[in-house]
Design a protein around this motif. Sequence first.
Motif, mmCIF file in Angstrom:
data_model
loop_
_atom_site.group_PDB
_atom_site.id
_atom_site.type_symbol
_atom_site.label_atom_id
_atom_site.label_comp_id
_atom_site.label_asym_id
_atom_site.label_seq_id
_atom_site.Cartn_x
_atom_site.Cartn_y
_atom_site.Cartn_z
ATOM 1 N N LYS A 21 0.850 -1.188 0.000
ATOM 2 C CA LYS A 21 0.000 0.000 0.000
ATOM 3 C C LYS A 21 0.887 1.239 0.000
ATOM 4 C CE LYS A 21 -3.821 2.237 2.370
ATOM 5 N NZ LYS A 21 -4.797 2.116 3.458
ATOM 6 N N VAL A 22 0.612 2.172 -0.903
ATOM 7 C CA VAL A 22 1.391 3.400 -0.984
ATOM 8 C C VAL A 22 0.961 4.321 0.159
ATOM 9 C CG1 VAL A 22 2.029 5.385 -2.399
ATOM 10 C CG2 VAL A 22 1.610 3.163 -3.499
ATOM 11 N N ILE A 23 1.904 4.617 1.046
ATOM 12 C CA ILE A 23 1.649 5.483 2.195
ATOM 13 C C ILE A 23 1.921 6.938 1.832
ATOM 14 C CG2 ILE A 23 2.376 6.030 4.550
ATOM 15 C CD1 ILE A 23 3.172 3.066 4.790
ATOM 16 N N SER A 24 3.007 7.164 1.093
ATOM 17 C CA SER A 24 3.330 8.519 0.655
ATOM 18 C C SER A 24 4.049 8.445 -0.683
ATOM 19 C CB SER A 24 4.201 9.246 1.692
ATOM 20 O OG SER A 24 5.483 8.663 1.776
ATOM 21 N N ALA A 25 4.000 9.553 -1.409
ATOM 22 C CA ALA A 25 4.660 9.638 -2.711
ATOM 23 C C ALA A 25 5.086 11.083 -2.935
ATOM 24 C CB ALA A 25 3.708 9.190 -3.821
ATOM 25 N N GLU A 26 6.252 11.240 -3.537
ATOM 26 C CA GLU A 26 6.751 12.585 -3.839
ATOM 27 C C GLU A 26 7.676 12.523 -5.043
ATOM 28 O OE1 GLU A 26 10.444 13.397 -0.973
ATOM 29 O OE2 GLU A 26 8.659 12.755 0.133
ATOM 30 N N LYS A 27 7.767 13.660 -5.734
ATOM 31 C CA LYS A 27 8.683 13.744 -6.866
ATOM 32 C C LYS A 27 10.113 13.746 -6.343
ATOM 33 C CE LYS A 27 5.644 15.837 -10.152
ATOM 34 N NZ LYS A 27 5.620 16.531 -11.403
ATOM 35 N N VAL A 28 11.005 13.141 -7.125
ATOM 36 C CA VAL A 28 12.424 13.136 -6.783
ATOM 37 C C VAL A 28 13.046 14.404 -7.356
ATOM 38 C CG1 VAL A 28 14.637 11.975 -7.146
ATOM 39 C CG2 VAL A 28 12.572 10.617 -6.681
ATOM 40 N N GLU A 29 13.643 15.195 -6.482
ATOM 41 C CA GLU A 29 14.249 16.456 -6.898
ATOM 42 C C GLU A 29 15.330 16.207 -7.948
ATOM 43 O OE1 GLU A 29 16.616 20.160 -4.860
ATOM 44 O OE2 GLU A 29 15.223 19.012 -3.621
ATOM 45 N N GLY A 30 15.253 16.971 -9.047
ATOM 46 C CA GLY A 30 16.232 16.856 -10.120
ATOM 47 C C GLY A 30 15.864 15.861 -11.199
ATOM 48 N N SER A 31 14.702 15.213 -11.071
ATOM 49 C CA SER A 31 14.270 14.233 -12.068
ATOM 50 C C SER A 31 12.832 14.508 -12.500
ATOM 51 C CB SER A 31 14.353 12.813 -11.500
ATOM 52 O OG SER A 31 13.800 11.883 -12.416
ATOM 53 N N ASP A 32 12.586 14.423 -13.807
ATOM 54 C CA ASP A 32 11.223 14.555 -14.329
ATOM 55 C C ASP A 32 10.493 13.222 -14.341
ATOM 56 O OD1 ASP A 32 11.667 17.245 -14.836
ATOM 57 O OD2 ASP A 32 12.306 16.885 -16.903
ATOM 58 N N LYS A 33 11.229 12.121 -14.228
ATOM 59 C CA LYS A 33 10.651 10.784 -14.391
ATOM 60 C C LYS A 33 10.384 10.039 -13.085
ATOM 61 C CE LYS A 33 13.038 9.991 -18.773
ATOM 62 N NZ LYS A 33 13.971 9.112 -19.488
ATOM 63 N N LEU A 34 11.099 10.401 -12.018
ATOM 64 C CA LEU A 34 11.080 9.565 -10.822
ATOM 65 C C LEU A 34 10.157 10.051 -9.715
ATOM 66 C CD1 LEU A 34 14.918 8.894 -10.502
ATOM 67 C CD2 LEU A 34 13.192 7.399 -11.517
ATOM 68 N N LEU A 35 9.513 9.071 -9.068
ATOM 69 C CA LEU A 35 8.756 9.298 -7.842
ATOM 70 C C LEU A 35 9.355 8.439 -6.740
ATOM 71 C CD1 LEU A 35 5.004 9.196 -8.958
ATOM 72 C CD2 LEU A 35 6.423 11.205 -8.556
ATOM 73 N N LYS A 36 9.396 8.991 -5.531
ATOM 74 C CA LYS A 36 9.826 8.242 -4.354
ATOM 75 C C LYS A 36 8.568 7.837 -3.607
ATOM 76 C CE LYS A 36 12.123 8.882 0.074
ATOM 77 N NZ LYS A 36 12.747 9.897 0.942
ATOM 78 N N LEU A 37 8.362 6.540 -3.454
ATOM 79 C CA LEU A 37 7.188 6.003 -2.769
ATOM 80 C C LEU A 37 7.599 5.373 -1.447
ATOM 81 C CD1 LEU A 37 5.591 4.020 -5.750
ATOM 82 C CD2 LEU A 37 5.271 6.424 -5.174
ATOM 83 N N THR A 38 6.808 5.586 -0.428
ATOM 84 C CA THR A 38 6.926 4.825 0.807
ATOM 85 C C THR A 38 5.745 3.878 0.802
ATOM 86 O OG1 THR A 38 7.969 6.660 1.968
ATOM 87 C CG2 THR A 38 7.023 4.910 3.329
ATOM 88 N N VAL A 39 6.035 2.572 0.920
ATOM 89 C CA VAL A 39 4.970 1.572 0.846
ATOM 90 C C VAL A 39 4.962 0.720 2.109
ATOM 91 C CG1 VAL A 39 5.041 1.495 -1.680
ATOM 92 C CG2 VAL A 39 6.380 -0.168 -0.379
ATOM 93 N N SER A 40 3.786 0.205 2.428
ATOM 94 C CA SER A 40 3.626 -0.694 3.559
ATOM 95 C C SER A 40 3.422 -2.112 3.053
ATOM 96 C CB SER A 40 2.414 -0.287 4.398
ATOM 97 O OG SER A 40 2.123 -1.300 5.345
ATOM 98 N N LEU A 41 4.181 -3.039 3.644
ATOM 99 C CA LEU A 41 3.994 -4.462 3.366
ATOM 100 C C LEU A 41 3.292 -5.132 4.552
ATOM 101 C CD1 LEU A 41 7.423 -5.262 1.731
ATOM 102 C CD2 LEU A 41 5.197 -5.293 0.620
ATOM 103 N N GLY A 42 2.592 -4.349 5.334
ATOM 104 C CA GLY A 42 1.893 -4.873 6.506
ATOM 105 C C GLY A 42 2.753 -4.797 7.739
ATOM 106 N N ASN A 43 3.850 -5.541 7.770
ATOM 107 C CA ASN A 43 4.721 -5.568 8.944
ATOM 108 C C ASN A 43 5.983 -4.727 8.773
ATOM 109 O OD1 ASN A 43 5.943 -7.178 7.056
ATOM 110 N ND2 ASN A 43 6.409 -8.857 8.446
ATOM 111 N N GLU A 44 6.148 -4.081 7.629
ATOM 112 C CA GLU A 44 7.319 -3.220 7.404
ATOM 113 C C GLU A 44 7.009 -2.184 6.334
ATOM 114 O OE1 GLU A 44 10.748 -4.687 4.995
ATOM 115 O OE2 GLU A 44 9.655 -6.597 4.982
ATOM 116 N N GLU A 45 7.803 -1.102 6.353
ATOM 117 C CA GLU A 45 7.698 -0.072 5.327
ATOM 118 C C GLU A 45 8.981 -0.066 4.517
ATOM 119 O OE1 GLU A 45 6.704 3.757 6.964
ATOM 120 O OE2 GLU A 45 4.826 3.009 7.797
ATOM 121 N N ARG A 46 8.837 0.278 3.238
ATOM 122 C CA ARG A 46 9.987 0.351 2.345
ATOM 123 C C ARG A 46 9.886 1.577 1.462
ATOM 124 N NH1 ARG A 46 11.364 -5.565 -0.049
ATOM 125 N NH2 ARG A 46 11.298 -6.711 1.902
ATOM 126 N N THR A 47 11.044 1.958 0.924
ATOM 127 C CA THR A 47 11.113 3.041 -0.045
ATOM 128 C C THR A 47 11.340 2.423 -1.420
ATOM 129 O OG1 THR A 47 12.036 4.575 1.569
ATOM 130 C CG2 THR A 47 12.415 5.088 -0.754
#
Length: 111
Positions: A21-47
């Motif tokens: 599940k996507v918890i947060s999302a933001e544009k990556v500074e200096g890139s037109d193509k990239l997004l940084k997502l924080t996701v939940s796998l239930g028992n852990e979060e990842r970038t």
Amino acid sequence: MEEKAVIGIEDFLKVDLRIAKVISAEKVEGSDKLLKLTVSLGNEERTIVAGIAKYYSPEELVGKKIVIVANLKPRKIFGIESQGMLLAASDGEKLSVIVPDRDIPEGAKLS
């Protein structure tokens, strides 16, 4: 479209596909193509850093459940450690993130 080599079931079974599940999302500074997502796998979060900014705004993704490769070796992209990869389909012009069609908990394994 470029065809990939045929693999055996043993190779496919090495891939850990999970619902996240996507918890947060933001544009990556200096890139037109990239997004940084924080996701939940239930028992852990990842970038996860994903090249989908031309197709999705950060706001469209927050709260959405997606499919990720959970056991991909981490990789630095624009100085951010990406801890997985989301799955998406593209025809070269359009792109669609793969989402489950029913409510299923974060962390659930695809089989």
